[in-house]
Write a protein that holds these residues in place. Sequence first.
Motif, mmCIF file in Angstrom:
data_model
loop_
_atom_site.group_PDB
_atom_site.id
_atom_site.type_symbol
_atom_site.label_atom_id
_atom_site.label_comp_id
_atom_site.label_asym_id
_atom_site.label_seq_id
_atom_site.Cartn_x
_atom_site.Cartn_y
_atom_site.Cartn_z
ATOM 1 N N ASN A 276 0.844 -1.196 0.000
ATOM 2 C CA ASN A 276 0.000 0.000 0.000
ATOM 3 C C ASN A 276 0.877 1.242 0.000
ATOM 4 O O ASN A 276 1.652 1.462 0.920
ATOM 5 C CB ASN A 276 -0.899 0.025 1.237
ATOM 6 N N TRP A 277 0.761 2.027 -1.043
ATOM 7 C CA TRP A 277 1.457 3.303 -1.107
ATOM 8 C C TRP A 277 0.682 4.309 -0.269
ATOM 9 O O TRP A 277 -0.527 4.201 -0.093
ATOM 10 C CB TRP A 277 1.556 3.784 -2.552
ATOM 11 N N ALA A 278 1.375 5.316 0.241
ATOM 12 C CA ALA A 278 0.732 6.325 1.086
ATOM 13 C C ALA A 278 -0.418 7.005 0.357
ATOM 14 O O ALA A 278 -1.463 7.275 0.948
ATOM 15 C CB ALA A 278 1.757 7.350 1.534
ATOM 16 N N VAL A 279 -0.256 7.279 -0.934
ATOM 17 C CA VAL A 279 -1.313 7.947 -1.695
ATOM 18 C C VAL A 279 -2.577 7.090 -1.742
ATOM 19 O O VAL A 279 -3.693 7.611 -1.694
ATOM 20 C CB VAL A 279 -0.826 8.333 -3.111
ATOM 21 N N ASN A 280 -2.438 5.789 -1.799
ATOM 22 C CA ASN A 280 -3.609 4.904 -1.786
ATOM 23 C C ASN A 280 -4.265 4.883 -0.413
ATOM 24 O O ASN A 280 -5.495 4.831 -0.314
ATOM 25 C CB ASN A 280 -3.208 3.492 -2.200
ATOM 26 N N LEU A 281 -3.471 4.913 0.637
ATOM 27 C CA LEU A 281 -4.020 4.905 1.991
ATOM 28 C C LEU A 281 -4.783 6.192 2.289
ATOM 29 O O LEU A 281 -5.868 6.167 2.869
ATOM 30 C CB LEU A 281 -2.909 4.689 3.023
ATOM 31 N N ILE A 282 -4.223 7.341 1.891
ATOM 32 C CA ILE A 282 -4.893 8.614 2.159
ATOM 33 C C ILE A 282 -6.161 8.731 1.321
ATOM 34 O O ILE A 282 -7.136 9.346 1.730
ATOM 35 C CB ILE A 282 -3.953 9.818 1.951
ATOM 36 N N ALA A 283 -6.203 8.108 0.148
ATOM 37 C CA ALA A 283 -7.399 8.148 -0.705
ATOM 38 C C ALA A 283 -8.564 7.404 -0.059
ATOM 39 O O ALA A 283 -9.717 7.670 -0.389
ATOM 40 C CB ALA A 283 -7.090 7.566 -2.079
ATOM 41 N N GLU A 284 -8.271 6.490 0.857
ATOM 42 C CA GLU A 284 -9.324 5.749 1.548
ATOM 43 C C GLU A 284 -9.986 6.568 2.652
ATOM 44 O O GLU A 284 -11.060 6.213 3.120
ATOM 45 C CB GLU A 284 -8.759 4.458 2.139
ATOM 46 N N PRO B 19 -16.505 23.585 -6.920
ATOM 47 C CA PRO B 19 -17.123 22.323 -6.507
ATOM 48 C C PRO B 19 -16.117 21.179 -6.404
ATOM 49 O O PRO B 19 -15.041 21.232 -6.989
ATOM 50 C CB PRO B 19 -18.160 22.033 -7.593
ATOM 51 N N GLY B 20 -16.501 20.153 -5.657
ATOM 52 C CA GLY B 20 -15.659 18.973 -5.520
ATOM 53 C C GLY B 20 -14.806 19.032 -4.267
ATOM 54 O O GLY B 20 -14.901 19.950 -3.466
ATOM 55 N N ASP B 21 -13.970 18.005 -4.112
ATOM 56 C CA ASP B 21 -13.101 17.996 -2.942
ATOM 57 C C ASP B 21 -11.738 18.574 -3.312
ATOM 58 O O ASP B 21 -11.332 18.586 -4.461
ATOM 59 C CB ASP B 21 -12.999 16.610 -2.300
ATOM 60 N N HIS B 22 -11.056 19.095 -2.289
ATOM 61 C CA HIS B 22 -9.774 19.773 -2.463
ATOM 62 C C HIS B 22 -8.775 19.173 -1.484
ATOM 63 O O HIS B 22 -9.075 19.025 -0.303
ATOM 64 C CB HIS B 22 -9.946 21.269 -2.223
ATOM 65 N N SER B 23 -7.598 18.832 -1.977
ATOM 66 C CA SER B 23 -6.589 18.147 -1.159
ATOM 67 C C SER B 23 -5.554 19.114 -0.622
ATOM 68 O O SER B 23 -5.169 20.071 -1.294
ATOM 69 C CB SER B 23 -5.868 17.085 -1.993
ATOM 70 N N CYS B 24 -5.069 18.799 0.568
ATOM 71 C CA CYS B 24 -3.930 19.509 1.129
ATOM 72 C C CYS B 24 -2.690 19.113 0.333
ATOM 73 O O CYS B 24 -2.459 17.929 0.087
ATOM 74 C CB CYS B 24 -3.761 19.134 2.597
ATOM 75 N N GLY B 25 -1.909 20.089 -0.070
ATOM 76 C CA GLY B 25 -0.705 19.828 -0.852
ATOM 77 C C GLY B 25 0.385 19.111 -0.075
ATOM 78 O O GLY B 25 1.261 18.495 -0.677
ATOM 79 N N TYR B 26 0.346 19.178 1.251
ATOM 80 C CA TYR B 26 1.360 18.509 2.062
ATOM 81 C C TYR B 26 0.987 17.066 2.389
ATOM 82 O O TYR B 26 1.753 16.149 2.137
ATOM 83 C CB TYR B 26 1.589 19.260 3.381
ATOM 84 N N CYS B 27 -0.206 16.886 2.974
ATOM 85 C CA CYS B 27 -0.537 15.555 3.500
ATOM 86 C C CYS B 27 -1.609 14.824 2.703
ATOM 87 O O CYS B 27 -1.839 13.645 2.926
ATOM 88 C CB CYS B 27 -0.945 15.655 4.964
ATOM 89 N N GLY B 28 -2.288 15.521 1.796
ATOM 90 C CA GLY B 28 -3.284 14.857 0.961
ATOM 91 C C GLY B 28 -4.671 14.744 1.559
ATOM 92 O O GLY B 28 -5.574 14.235 0.906
#
Length: 60
Positions: free
Chosen positions: A2-10, A42-51
């Motif tokens: 599991n890559w970190a990007v996949n974990l944060i997407a959950e 509209p939509g969701d917006h991600s933090c550039g540091y932690c996602g």
Amino acid sequence: MNWAVNLIAEVPPNEVTERVVWCDGGSGPEGHPKVFINLDKPGDHSCGYCGLRFVKKDHH
């Protein structure tokens, strides 16, 4: 693996009512510099540091 990007997407986006939110990734040494995120579009917006994601709830 599991890559970190996949974990944060959950993690579901944080629903807020404000137009602008801030994220510091948590307190203490786990955190990052405070950033402000504009939620006008509209939509969701991600933090550039932690996602972490934020989405503005509509008022009805």
